[in-house]
Write an enzyme that holds these catalytic residues in place. Structure first.
Site, PDB file in Angstrom:
ATOM      1  N   ARG A 150      32.473  -5.275  -6.470  1.00 43.76           N
ATOM      2  CA  ARG A 150      32.526  -3.984  -5.772  1.00 43.76           C
ATOM      3  C   ARG A 150      31.779  -2.880  -6.505  1.00 43.76           C
ATOM      4  O   ARG A 150      31.718  -1.753  -6.041  1.00 43.76           O
ATOM      5  CB  ARG A 150      33.992  -3.571  -5.584  1.00 43.76           C
ATOM      6  CG  ARG A 150      34.724  -4.503  -4.660  1.00 43.76           C
ATOM      7  CD  ARG A 150      36.214  -4.363  -4.788  1.00 43.76           C
ATOM      8  NE  ARG A 150      36.776  -3.171  -4.180  1.00 43.76           N
ATOM      9  CZ  ARG A 150      37.070  -3.055  -2.883  1.00 43.76           C
ATOM     10  NH1 ARG A 150      36.830  -4.044  -2.067  1.00 43.76           N
ATOM     11  NH2 ARG A 150      37.616  -1.952  -2.424  1.00 43.76           N
ATOM     12  N   LYS A 198      38.245  -3.984 -19.287  1.00 40.26           N
ATOM     13  CA  LYS A 198      37.936  -4.762 -18.077  1.00 40.26           C
ATOM     14  C   LYS A 198      36.537  -4.414 -17.588  1.00 40.26           C
ATOM     15  O   LYS A 198      36.206  -3.232 -17.436  1.00 40.26           O
ATOM     16  CB  LYS A 198      38.973  -4.428 -16.999  1.00 40.26           C
ATOM     17  CG  LYS A 198      38.761  -5.083 -15.633  1.00 40.26           C
ATOM     18  CD  LYS A 198      40.004  -4.867 -14.765  1.00 40.26           C
ATOM     19  CE  LYS A 198      39.920  -5.484 -13.400  1.00 40.26           C
ATOM     20  NZ  LYS A 198      39.190  -4.680 -12.428  1.00 40.26           N
ATOM     21  N   ARG A 237      40.431 -18.629  -6.082  1.00 42.38           N
ATOM     22  CA  ARG A 237      41.094 -18.906  -4.799  1.00 42.38           C
ATOM     23  C   ARG A 237      41.873 -20.219  -4.822  1.00 42.38           C
ATOM     24  O   ARG A 237      42.555 -20.551  -3.857  1.00 42.38           O
ATOM     25  CB  ARG A 237      40.053 -18.976  -3.663  1.00 42.38           C
ATOM     26  CG  ARG A 237      39.235 -17.694  -3.485  1.00 42.38           C
ATOM     27  CD  ARG A 237      40.079 -16.521  -2.985  1.00 42.38           C
ATOM     28  NE  ARG A 237      39.276 -15.304  -2.830  1.00 42.38           N
ATOM     29  CZ  ARG A 237      39.110 -14.386  -3.784  1.00 42.38           C
ATOM     30  NH1 ARG A 237      39.705 -14.517  -4.973  1.00 42.38           N
ATOM     31  NH2 ARG A 237      38.368 -13.322  -3.560  1.00 42.38           N
ATOM     32  N   HIS A 248      34.496  -6.569 -11.156  1.00 39.16           N
ATOM     33  CA  HIS A 248      35.248  -5.696 -10.253  1.00 39.16           C
ATOM     34  C   HIS A 248      35.309  -6.309  -8.847  1.00 39.16           C
ATOM     35  O   HIS A 248      35.242  -5.599  -7.841  1.00 39.16           O
ATOM     36  CB  HIS A 248      34.585  -4.312 -10.203  1.00 39.16           C
ATOM     37  CG  HIS A 248      35.510  -3.168  -9.910  1.00 39.16           C
ATOM     38  ND1 HIS A 248      35.776  -2.171 -10.815  1.00 39.16           N
ATOM     39  CD2 HIS A 248      36.232  -2.854  -8.809  1.00 39.16           C
ATOM     40  CE1 HIS A 248      36.601  -1.295 -10.273  1.00 39.16           C
ATOM     41  NE2 HIS A 248      36.909  -1.686  -9.057  1.00 39.16           N
TER      42      HIS A 248
HETATM   43  C1  LIG Z   1      40.650  -3.427  -2.544  1.00 39.91           C
HETATM   44  C2  LIG Z   1      40.378  -3.534  -4.019  1.00 39.91           C
HETATM   45  C3  LIG Z   1      40.687  -2.456  -4.828  1.00 39.91           C
HETATM   46  C4  LIG Z   1      40.458  -2.538  -6.193  1.00 39.91           C
HETATM   47  N1  LIG Z   1      40.842  -1.498  -6.978  1.00 39.91           N
HETATM   48  C5  LIG Z   1      40.687  -1.608  -8.320  1.00 39.91           C
HETATM   49  C6  LIG Z   1      41.147  -0.580  -9.161  1.00 39.91           C
HETATM   50  O1  LIG Z   1      41.709   0.427  -8.730  1.00 39.91           O
HETATM   51  N2  LIG Z   1      40.952  -0.729 -10.488  1.00 39.91           N
HETATM   52  C7  LIG Z   1      40.338  -1.844 -11.019  1.00 39.91           C
HETATM   53  O2  LIG Z   1      40.184  -1.944 -12.225  1.00 39.91           O
HETATM   54  N3  LIG Z   1      39.917  -2.832 -10.232  1.00 39.91           N
HETATM   55  C8  LIG Z   1      40.076  -2.741  -8.911  1.00 39.91           C
HETATM   56  N4  LIG Z   1      39.659  -3.775  -8.125  1.00 39.91           N
HETATM   57  C9  LIG Z   1      39.080  -4.988  -8.748  1.00 39.91           C
HETATM   58  C10 LIG Z   1      40.173  -6.025  -9.084  1.00 39.91           C
HETATM   59  O3  LIG Z   1      40.996  -5.600 -10.129  1.00 39.91           O
HETATM   60  C11 LIG Z   1      39.549  -7.356  -9.532  1.00 39.91           C
HETATM   61  O4  LIG Z   1      38.623  -7.135 -10.565  1.00 39.91           O
HETATM   62  C12 LIG Z   1      38.886  -8.123  -8.403  1.00 39.91           C
HETATM   63  O5  LIG Z   1      39.504  -7.888  -7.166  1.00 39.91           O
HETATM   64  C13 LIG Z   1      38.917  -9.609  -8.728  1.00 39.91           C
HETATM   65  O6  LIG Z   1      38.256 -10.350  -7.768  1.00 39.91           O
HETATM   66  P1  LIG Z   1      38.990 -11.126  -6.550  1.00 39.91           P
HETATM   67  O7  LIG Z   1      39.348 -10.094  -5.561  1.00 39.91           O
HETATM   68  O8  LIG Z   1      37.919 -12.036  -6.082  1.00 39.91           O
HETATM   69  O9  LIG Z   1      40.195 -11.864  -7.124  1.00 39.91           O
HETATM   70  C14 LIG Z   1      39.870  -3.707  -6.749  1.00 39.91           C
HETATM   71  C15 LIG Z   1      39.544  -4.784  -5.930  1.00 39.91           C
HETATM   72  C16 LIG Z   1      39.791  -4.710  -4.569  1.00 39.91           C
HETATM   73  C17 LIG Z   1      39.455  -5.905  -3.713  1.00 39.91           C
HETATM   74  C1  LIG Z   2      38.829   5.558  -7.352  1.00 39.92           C
HETATM   75  C2  LIG Z   2      39.364   4.355  -6.613  1.00 39.92           C
HETATM   76  C3  LIG Z   2      38.750   3.084  -7.065  1.00 39.92           C
HETATM   77  C4  LIG Z   2      39.181   1.886  -6.256  1.00 39.92           C
HETATM   78  C5  LIG Z   2      38.461   0.652  -6.679  1.00 39.92           C
HETATM   79  O1  LIG Z   2      38.312   0.382  -7.824  1.00 39.92           O
HETATM   80  C6  LIG Z   2      37.887  -0.234  -5.679  1.00 39.92           C
HETATM   81  O2  LIG Z   2      38.064   0.016  -4.479  1.00 39.92           O
HETATM   82  O3  LIG Z   2      37.247  -1.221  -6.080  1.00 39.92           O
END
Ligand SMILES: Cc1cc2nc3c(=O)[nH]c(=O)nc-3n(C[C@H](O)[C@H](O)[C@H](O)COP(=O)(O)O)c2cc1C
Ligand SMILES: CCCCC(=O)C(=O)O
Length: 363
Positions: free
Chosen positions: A255, A228, A287, A252
């Site tokens: 983020r 990913k 969305r 991600h």
């Molecule tokens: C609050 C939050 C926490 C996330 N934590 C992780 C995580 O722990 N591991 C990970 O691979 N992706 C994490 N992601 C990314 C999501 O898996 C994903 O790639 C992303 O949210 C997709 O975009 P969208 O929110 O627009 O649907 C996180 C995203 C958010 C919003």
């Molecule tokens: C170590 C925690 C990672 C959480 C994450 O992936 C995010 O908040 O986007």
């Protein structure tokens, strides 16, 4: 907003009302200038649909097979951390919502319920998501994933260190303990520098992890590995050479590295590099059912949904998760009918116009 939500954006409004501002900022935010955060949504708007008319659309079939698992629709719950900040039942409620809709549940290792609690809560097909952690944490995760019936490992490869979400730094965002780490680090990790999520990441991630280490991961598990965080054709080629079972085009949820392109803008580059050797999935900014349709037209096998699921969970717990997934399924079904596609395989490249093609005639 009056009355019940009619689309997933309205669930975001509900979540914003019920969540403390610090948690809403954590869930909704992106890195630094949040350019990519906006672009993930905007790029979908620039793609238009080329429908076909007068086809028999009296029956629409959305079901598909992902790594051998039949699901009701090409939708997967994206692994996201800290669900107990949204709702006291946390990932257990999310997994039950996914199971009720017969879609695959991605469980983050940085969940607030343990892997075991999620596994025993429902019958959803579950994939465990991990980062490039230090090896002893990864080895422990693999054993527990196999013992608890997880069906695949999602290796998130875009996080050698945590992205800078400035709202979390300002808010000194404190996540509840990530219980899966128990025995490895102090699960009460705190930091006076800002968010404790940052402290967790710094203690557990191995930033030296690289392509050759996927061979090690493969050597300790029989589970298929999805990677990913791929955003280029070059990395898609490397991922295939490394022997992954699938690729997730992801930034991600904006983020990690800001100013990466919207995922939907690079999907086709990755799909062309992969040449059908493994399934390509996509997340970021989905969305609407029309967004799912566009991703499938550009070559995705399925999409993952991040924030909307969390907003459903915050607003209404398990029921909210179910409603969000059902809304997206209903919208996809509607889109397929109006575009003249009876099955997901009927959705082809010629069903969309991308930005560059918009004013040109396509064959
Ligand atoms: C609050 C939050 C926490 C996330 N934590 C992780 C995580 O722990 N591991 C990970 O691979 N992706 C994490 N992601 C990314 C999501 O898996 C994903 O790639 C992303 O949210 C997709 O975009 P969208 O929110 O627009 O649907 C996180 C995203 C958010 C919003
Ligand atoms: C170590 C925690 C990672 C959480 C994450 O992936 C995010 O908040 O986007």
């Amino acid at each position: 907003m009056a009355g019940e939500p009619v689309n997933v954006n309205e669930f975001e409004e509900l979540a914003r009302k019920v969540l403390p501002k610090i948690y809403y900022d954590f869930f909704s935010g992106g890195a630094e200038d949040q350019y990519t955060l906006k672009e993930n949504i905007e790029a979908f708007r620039r793609i238009t649909i080329r429908p076909r008319i007068l086809l028999d659309v009296s029956k629409i079939h959305m079901s598909t097979i992902i790594l051998g698992h039949k699901t009701s629709a090409p939708i997967i719950v994206s692994p996201t951390s800290s669900h107990q900040l949204a709702h006291p039942e946390g990932e257990v409620a999310t997994a039950r919502g996914a199971a009720a809709c017969n879609v695959i549940m991605g469980v983050a290792f940085t969940s607030t319920c343990t892997m075991e609690e999620v596994a025993s809560s429902c019958k959803a097909v579950r994939f465990i998501q991990t980062f490039a952690f230090e090896r002893e944490i990864t080895a422990n995760m693999v054993q527990r994933a196999e013992r608890n019936g997880f069906r695949a490992i999602i290796l998130t490869a875009d996080t050698p260190r945590l992205g800078r979400k400035e709202a979390d730094i300002k808010n000194k965002m404190i996540s509840p303990p990530f219980k899966n780490f128990e025995g490895f680090i102090s699960t009460e990790a705190v930091s006076d520098k800002g968010s404790n999520v940052e402290a967790y990441a710094a203690e557990t991630l191995d930033p030296s992890f690289c392509w050759k280490d996927i061979a090690w991961l493969k050597s300790i598990t029989k589970l298929p590995i999805l990677i990913k965080g791929v955003l280029t054709g070059e990395d898609a080629t490397k991922a295939i050479e490394a022997g992954v079972a699938g690729i997730i085009v992801s930034n991600h949820g904006a983020r990690q590295l800001d100013y990466t392109p919207a995922t939907i803008s690079v999907l086709e580059e990755v799909v062309l590099a992969v040449q059908g050797k493994v399934p390509v999935l996509l997340d970021g900014g989905i969305r609407r059912g029309t967004d799912i349709f566009k991703a499938l037209a550009l070559g995705a096998k399925a999409v993952l949904i991040g924030r909307p699921v969390i907003y459903g969970l915050a607003a209404k717990g398990e029921t909210g998760v179910k409603q969000v997934i059902e809304m997206l399924k209903n919208e996809l079904e509607q889109t397929m009918a109006l575009a003249g596609c009876r099955t997901v395989d009927d959705i082809t490249r010629s069903h969309v116009n991308t930005e560059t093609e918009r004013f040109l005639c396509r064959m």
